[in-house]
Design a protein around this motif. Structure first.
Motif, mmCIF file in Angstrom:
data_model
loop_
_atom_site.group_PDB
_atom_site.id
_atom_site.type_symbol
_atom_site.label_atom_id
_atom_site.label_comp_id
_atom_site.label_asym_id
_atom_site.label_seq_id
_atom_site.Cartn_x
_atom_site.Cartn_y
_atom_site.Cartn_z
ATOM 1 N N TYR A 126 3.576 10.598 14.077
ATOM 2 C CA TYR A 126 4.159 9.781 13.004
ATOM 3 C C TYR A 126 4.310 8.324 13.424
ATOM 4 C CZ TYR A 126 5.074 14.262 10.848
ATOM 5 O OH TYR A 126 4.922 15.505 10.302
ATOM 6 N N PRO A 176 0.841 -1.205 0.000
ATOM 7 C CA PRO A 176 0.000 0.000 0.000
ATOM 8 C C PRO A 176 0.870 1.248 0.000
ATOM 9 C CG PRO A 176 -0.017 -1.033 2.157
ATOM 10 C CD PRO A 176 0.827 -1.889 1.291
ATOM 11 N N GLY A 192 0.869 6.748 13.219
ATOM 12 C CA GLY A 192 0.509 6.603 11.813
ATOM 13 C C GLY A 192 1.241 5.441 11.163
ATOM 14 N N SER A 193 2.527 5.302 11.509
ATOM 15 C CA SER A 193 3.307 4.204 10.941
ATOM 16 C C SER A 193 2.781 2.858 11.408
ATOM 17 C CB SER A 193 4.777 4.344 11.333
ATOM 18 O OG SER A 193 5.287 5.545 10.824
ATOM 19 N N ALA A 250 -4.442 6.754 8.973
ATOM 20 C CA ALA A 250 -2.990 6.819 9.144
ATOM 21 C C ALA A 250 -2.469 8.174 8.690
ATOM 22 C CB ALA A 250 -2.313 5.702 8.344
ATOM 23 N N GLU A 305 0.165 4.217 0.043
ATOM 24 C CA GLU A 305 -0.253 5.255 0.970
ATOM 25 C C GLU A 305 0.443 5.095 2.313
ATOM 26 O OE1 GLU A 305 -2.104 3.250 -0.723
ATOM 27 O OE2 GLU A 305 -3.105 4.524 -2.186
ATOM 28 N N ALA A 306 0.640 3.837 2.705
ATOM 29 C CA ALA A 306 1.252 3.608 4.007
ATOM 30 C C ALA A 306 2.707 4.076 4.023
ATOM 31 C CB ALA A 306 1.165 2.129 4.373
ATOM 32 N N LEU A 307 3.322 4.142 2.837
ATOM 33 C CA LEU A 307 4.735 4.513 2.789
ATOM 34 C C LEU A 307 4.940 6.024 2.740
ATOM 35 C CD1 LEU A 307 6.246 1.786 0.469
ATOM 36 C CD2 LEU A 307 6.056 1.874 2.934
ATOM 37 N N ALA A 367 -0.647 10.967 11.096
ATOM 38 C CA ALA A 367 0.730 11.366 10.856
ATOM 39 C C ALA A 367 0.830 12.838 10.495
ATOM 40 C CB ALA A 367 1.346 10.496 9.763
ATOM 41 N N ILE A 413 4.684 8.181 5.006
ATOM 42 C CA ILE A 413 5.410 8.700 6.169
ATOM 43 C C ILE A 413 6.924 8.511 6.009
ATOM 44 C CG2 ILE A 413 5.682 8.531 8.668
ATOM 45 C CD1 ILE A 413 2.720 7.549 8.726
ATOM 46 N N PRO A 414 7.407 7.266 5.794
ATOM 47 C CA PRO A 414 8.861 7.146 5.638
ATOM 48 C C PRO A 414 9.383 7.883 4.392
ATOM 49 C CG PRO A 414 7.772 5.037 5.249
ATOM 50 C CD PRO A 414 6.759 5.943 5.834
ATOM 51 N N PHE A 440 10.081 11.492 5.170
ATOM 52 C CA PHE A 440 11.347 11.744 5.862
ATOM 53 C C PHE A 440 12.533 11.517 4.938
ATOM 54 C CE2 PHE A 440 8.573 10.770 9.569
ATOM 55 C CZ PHE A 440 8.619 12.049 10.098
ATOM 56 N N GLY A 447 0.000 2.038 9.336
ATOM 57 C CA GLY A 447 0.516 1.616 8.030
ATOM 58 C C GLY A 447 0.965 0.170 8.033
#
Lengths: 281, 348
Positions: free
Chosen positions: B316, A122, B319-320, B306, A124-126, B310, A128-129, A132, B323
């Motif tokens: 964050y 997914p 949220g992770s 999520a 979308e889930a990535l 986040a 966040i990382p 950064f 995920g």
């Protein structure tokens, strides 16, 4: 094949055809309404008596859209992002698909399964990382932050789909090329590549669409420098939940949808001719 | 062998790289431009391709790895590494304070997960996500399959009309599809309320009706993939088989259940799994149509949840963790998919 068509009675078939046409109208209606509303004058859009036609088509909404600061730039940004993703992922996927179809090596099956699994991640889930990652690489607010992830996300599917096209090129052709003294690189780029091109183009439509439609990354990674924004964000400028400018939204939506439709139609033609003519041994 | 393999190449792969395809992205992500690739994979068992198209050559030394290098670098850096990072962040206390460097990041172990699983809100969102995805999948499959059958019953002109309309819906970007459907159902200016005589009933106000509206859009943009794929599959069934069945006195229903359904099973597996994956990941439609998750977050699904945790609340780490949960659920679906493929004797 023919479904037992002979047994479908005539009234039955007429009913089926009538419903097919009716459903086609229903399915096409949202698109029709979008284009229609884009051309309606302001008074007709925001009216309690919406009519499925307009007697006074106007370009006002389009003028508002293109008059919005830097809309042309957003359009261009979207083109740059989608174009870069298409070209880069097509080339990379072509090489990778060749490797997994034309060579036998250890881990080949493992890799293929990994490509398949990668398609399910997914995206979308990535966010966040990746946010950064882009921040640390100084890529926030640049088109690169939109291009790079989309290359990665379109690759697994592109490789998987191209596999079939590469496989379809006869082995005999490869042997003949080597006998005639071609190097590997020459075979790859001058023989295999043109033969696989129709497949590449067909595959590209998916990378194009995923990049062109991208909403989440554009929203998350382009946070302060709006000159790097893309079309979906420009569209939402007109869409304020409390008081949307529907004419502007529909005109911007039309502008955003047309390139995808064109690409779809173009690709379909190339695909047909490509499949018919490319591989004859 | 190569026939079934390439069928999957055309059909099996259409995972939309990005989920918004709600499809559309997903739609788009769908498998192959309508008709052609699918028809190619499924429809014509080209003997020529099967025989001469290639078994992989042995050896090659480092060459295959050279060809694979760019793909592996990109995927490693932008897919595998972020997944690792996602997992890592989910174990830390990671909020605005840590992001700006004001406070050190502290390892929390399963703290974020404990907080998540102890929060009734999370379970509510998870439940809504599963139900919503299930409703989308069932409706998409039902509409797609029904229309595929309808396509086999009509002559060229109605078929072309329906195909073209579906192509248009398929190609529409998720963002524009969402805004257009919102406008259609707009309480003040939309044609739907006029026609149905609903006055100024707001579709996005109620929780269920908002979900229903999003579902309509999702089905609209994702049924074409199912329709085109299944249609290509039906066309690939040899006419003699059906003829034989009807000569033996099988009823129409019986032909469907005992002849067509088993032959279409591989295709149905592919479109079902793809739909599950797309619909579970819906983001753009929910975000745009319910304005970020609905009134008081009533229309949240996992992805939007999520994202909000986040980027709106700067949680964050939390949220992770959400995920990771999404990732694990989809991984489980994928494993089922792989097993089914393997059972069909798919050769990789």
């Amino acid at each position: 094949m023919n479904l037992p068509r002979a047994r479908v009675r005539r009234p039955g078939r007429l009913a089926a055809e009538a419903s097919a046409l009716l459903i086609a109208v229903v399915v096409a209606f949202p698109l029709y309404w979008m284009v229609l509303s884009a051309f309606k004058p302001a008074g007709e859009i925001e009216s309690g008596e919406p009519r499925p036609w307009t007697l006074a088509p106007s370009l006002d909404s389009f003028r508002r859209v293109f008059g919005q600061q830097e809309f042309g730039r957003y359009f261009l940004n979207s083109l740059v992002v989608a174009g870069s993703v298409v070209i880069a992922s097509a080339l990379i996927a072509f090489l990778a698909a060749t490797a997994v179809t034309r060579f036998h090596f250890r881990l080949r099956t493992t890799l293929l399964i990994m490509f398949l699994v990668a398609q399910m991640v997914p995206v979308e889930a990535l966010t966040i990382p990746l946010f950064f990652l882009m921040r640390d690489a100084g890529q926030l607010n640049t088109l690169g932050s939109l291009i790079l992830p989309h290359i990665a996300f379109s690759l697994p599917f592109a490789i998987w789909m191209l596999r079939g096209f590469v496989k379809a090129v006869p082995e005999a052709l490869e042997e003949a090329a080597y006998i005639d003294g071609a190097t590997r690189a020459r075979f790859l780029w001058q023989i295999l590549f043109p033969l696989v091109l129709p497949g590449l183009v067909a595959t590209s439509v998916f990378s194009f669409i995923s990049a062109w439609n991208d909403f989440l990354f554009a929203k998350s990674f382009i946070i302060s420098d709006t000159s790097q924004s893309t079309l979906p964000m420009a569209l939402l400028v007109f869409y304020k939940p409390d008081d949307p400018d529907w004419g502007g939204v529909m005109a911007a939506s039309t502008v955003m949808t047309v390139p995808v439709l064109v690409f779809f139609v173009l690709v379909q033609r190339r695909l047909v001719s490509g499949l018919g003519g490319a591989v004859k041994d | 062998m190569s026939d079934s393999a390439s069928a999957t190449a055309a059909l099996g792969a259409p995972a939309a790289p990005s989920g918004d395809r709600s499809g559309k992205t997903r739609a788009a992500y769908g498998g192959g431009p309508p008709g052609r690739p699918s028809a190619r994979g499924v429809g014509r068992p080209g003997p020529r391709r099967g025989v001469s198209g290639g078994s992989p050559r042995a050896g090659g030394g480092w060459t295959p790895w050279l060809y694979l290098a760019p793909a592996l670098v990109v995927l490693g850096g932008l897919l595998v590494y972020p997944i690792y990072q996602l997992g890592l962040i989910s174990f830390f206390q990671y909020t605005q304070a840590q992001v700006s460097g004001g406070e050190p990041t502290t390892f929390e172990g399963f703290g974020n997960y404990a907080e998540l699983f102890g929060d009734p809100r999370f379970w509510q969102v998870l439940f809504a996500t599963v139900l919503f995805a299930a409703a989308c999948v069932v409706s998409t499959l039902a509409v797609g399959c029904a229309l595929a059958v309808l396509l086999t019953r009509v002559r060229a002109v109605p078929r072309l009309a329906l195909m073209l309309a579906a192509l248009g819906a398929w190609a529409t970007p998720a963002v524009t599809g969402s805004t257009v459907w919102l406008f259609l159902f707009d309480p003040d200016f939309g044609p739907v309320n006029r026609v149905l005589g609903l006055g100024d009933h707001s579709w996005t106000y109620g929780r269920l009706s908002a979900f229903f509206l999003v579902l309509l859009e999702v089905v609209w943009c994702s049924f074409p993939f199912v329709m085109v794929t299944v249609y290509a599959g039906i066309r690939a069934v040899p006419g003699e088989v059906l003829e034989a069945a009807s000569l033996d006195g099988a009823s129409q229903w019986r032909v469907w259940r005992s002849v067509l359904a088993p032959m279409l099973r591989p295709i149905l597996v592919v479109v079902t799994i793809q739909s599950v994956i797309w619909d579970f990941k819906v983001f753009t439609q929910i975000y745009v149509m319910t304005n970020g998750g609905g009134i008081a977050g009533q229309n949240m699904v996992l992805n939007v949840y999520a994202y909000q945790q986040a980027f709106a609340s700067s949680q964050y780490g939390l949220g992770s963790a959400i995920g990771i949960v999404t990732l694990l659920i989809l991984l489980a679906v994928t494993l089922v998919y792989l097993r089914l493929l393997r059972r069909q004797g798919e050769e990789l």
